[in-house]
Scaffold this active site. Structure first.
Site, short mmCIF file in Angstrom:
data_model
loop_
_atom_site.label_atom_id
_atom_site.label_comp_id
_atom_site.label_asym_id
_atom_site.label_seq_id
_atom_site.Cartn_x
_atom_site.Cartn_y
_atom_site.Cartn_z
N ILE A 31 0.82 -1.21 0.00
CA ILE A 31 0.00 0.00 0.00
C ILE A 31 0.87 1.27 0.00
O ILE A 31 0.40 2.34 -0.39
CB ILE A 31 -0.95 -0.03 1.22
CG1 ILE A 31 -2.18 0.81 0.98
CG2 ILE A 31 -0.24 0.37 2.50
CD1 ILE A 31 -3.28 0.61 2.02
N GLY A 93 12.86 -4.14 11.46
CA GLY A 93 11.95 -3.19 10.82
C GLY A 93 10.56 -3.73 10.57
O GLY A 93 9.81 -3.16 9.77
N GLN A 94 10.19 -4.81 11.25
CA GLN A 94 8.86 -5.39 11.04
C GLN A 94 7.79 -4.52 11.68
O GLN A 94 7.94 -4.08 12.83
CB GLN A 94 8.80 -6.80 11.64
CG GLN A 94 7.50 -7.53 11.34
CD GLN A 94 7.49 -8.98 11.81
OE1 GLN A 94 8.44 -9.46 12.43
NE2 GLN A 94 6.41 -9.68 11.51
N HIS A 100 5.76 -11.76 5.86
CA HIS A 100 5.56 -11.33 4.48
C HIS A 100 6.90 -11.16 3.81
O HIS A 100 7.87 -10.72 4.43
CB HIS A 100 4.77 -10.02 4.42
CG HIS A 100 5.24 -8.98 5.38
ND1 HIS A 100 4.90 -9.00 6.71
CD2 HIS A 100 6.03 -7.90 5.21
CE1 HIS A 100 5.45 -7.97 7.32
NE2 HIS A 100 6.16 -7.28 6.43
N HIS A 102 8.80 -9.09 1.09
CA HIS A 102 8.79 -7.90 0.22
C HIS A 102 9.50 -8.26 -1.09
O HIS A 102 10.56 -8.89 -1.07
CB HIS A 102 9.58 -6.75 0.84
CG HIS A 102 9.02 -6.20 2.12
ND1 HIS A 102 8.20 -5.10 2.15
CD2 HIS A 102 9.18 -6.59 3.41
CE1 HIS A 102 7.88 -4.82 3.40
NE2 HIS A 102 8.47 -5.71 4.19
P1 AMP Z 1 7.20 -4.56 7.43
O1 AMP Z 1 7.60 -3.17 7.89
O2 AMP Z 1 8.35 -5.38 6.92
O3 AMP Z 1 6.40 -5.27 8.50
O4 AMP Z 1 6.29 -4.34 6.17
C1 AMP Z 1 4.92 -4.13 6.26
C2 AMP Z 1 4.49 -3.61 4.91
O5 AMP Z 1 3.09 -3.75 4.81
C3 AMP Z 1 4.82 -2.15 4.67
O6 AMP Z 1 5.63 -2.03 3.50
C4 AMP Z 1 3.45 -1.49 4.49
O7 AMP Z 1 3.45 -0.45 3.54
C5 AMP Z 1 2.59 -2.67 4.07
N1 AMP Z 1 1.17 -2.57 4.37
C6 AMP Z 1 0.61 -2.20 5.52
N2 AMP Z 1 -0.74 -2.24 5.44
C7 AMP Z 1 -1.02 -2.68 4.18
C8 AMP Z 1 -2.22 -2.94 3.47
N3 AMP Z 1 -3.43 -2.77 4.04
N4 AMP Z 1 -2.14 -3.37 2.19
C9 AMP Z 1 -0.93 -3.53 1.61
N5 AMP Z 1 0.23 -3.31 2.23
C10 AMP Z 1 0.21 -2.89 3.50
#
Ligand code: AMP
Ligand code: ZN
Length: 114
Positions: A31, A93-94, A100, A102
């Site tokens: 997002i 950085g989670q 997930h 990236h």
């Molecule tokens: P992390 O910081 O590694 O936990 O990554 C979490 C990721 O999830 C970040 O890059 C956010 O931009 C992404 N994110 C959070 N909420 C959503 C959402 N509703 N849809 C898609 N991506 C999201």
């Protein structure tokens, strides 16, 4: 996991731009993209952090990586290159507590990451 946004995306209860889905994994656009292409590939099953992976999860984690590679080819950035990152806990950085992968592409990425 009731309040997990990625579980909700996996169950189609929250909107996302879904790029791939099977019985075990789902991939969708981040997002808040950190590169021209920024996808997330997640297991449909809730796993809070990489530290919660168990014996028997090898195939599931492999499927995340194979899905990332397949999407890289389909979306046309496999040859130019891309980066796969999984962040774990605060120092990693989670920010979303459902594992997930990236997948970042579309520009020359710097190394090491910040
Ligand atoms: P992390 O910081 O590694 O936990 O990554 C979490 C990721 O999830 C970040 O890059 C956010 O931009 C992404 N994110 C959070 N909420 C959503 C959402 N509703 N849809 C898609 N991506 C999201
Ligand atoms: Zn979840």
């Amino acid at each position: 996991m009731q309040d997990c946004i990625f579980c909700k995306i996996a169950k189609h209860e929250l909107p996302a731009k879904i790029l791939y889905e099977d019985d075990q994994v789902i991939a969708f656009n981040d997002i808040d993209p950190k590169a021209p292409t920024h996808l997330l590939v997640i297991p449909k099953r809730h796993i809070t952090t990489l530290n919660d992976l168990e014996e028997g999860d090898e195939a599931l984690v492999g499927r995340l990586q194979v899905t990332a590679a397949k999407l890289a080819k389909e979306l046309g950035f496999a040859e130019a290159g891309y980066r796969v990152v999984m962040n774990c806990n605060e120092d990693g950085g989670q920010t979303v507590w459902h594992i997930h992968m990236h997948v970042l592409a579309g520009r020359s990425l710097t190394w090491p990451p910040g």
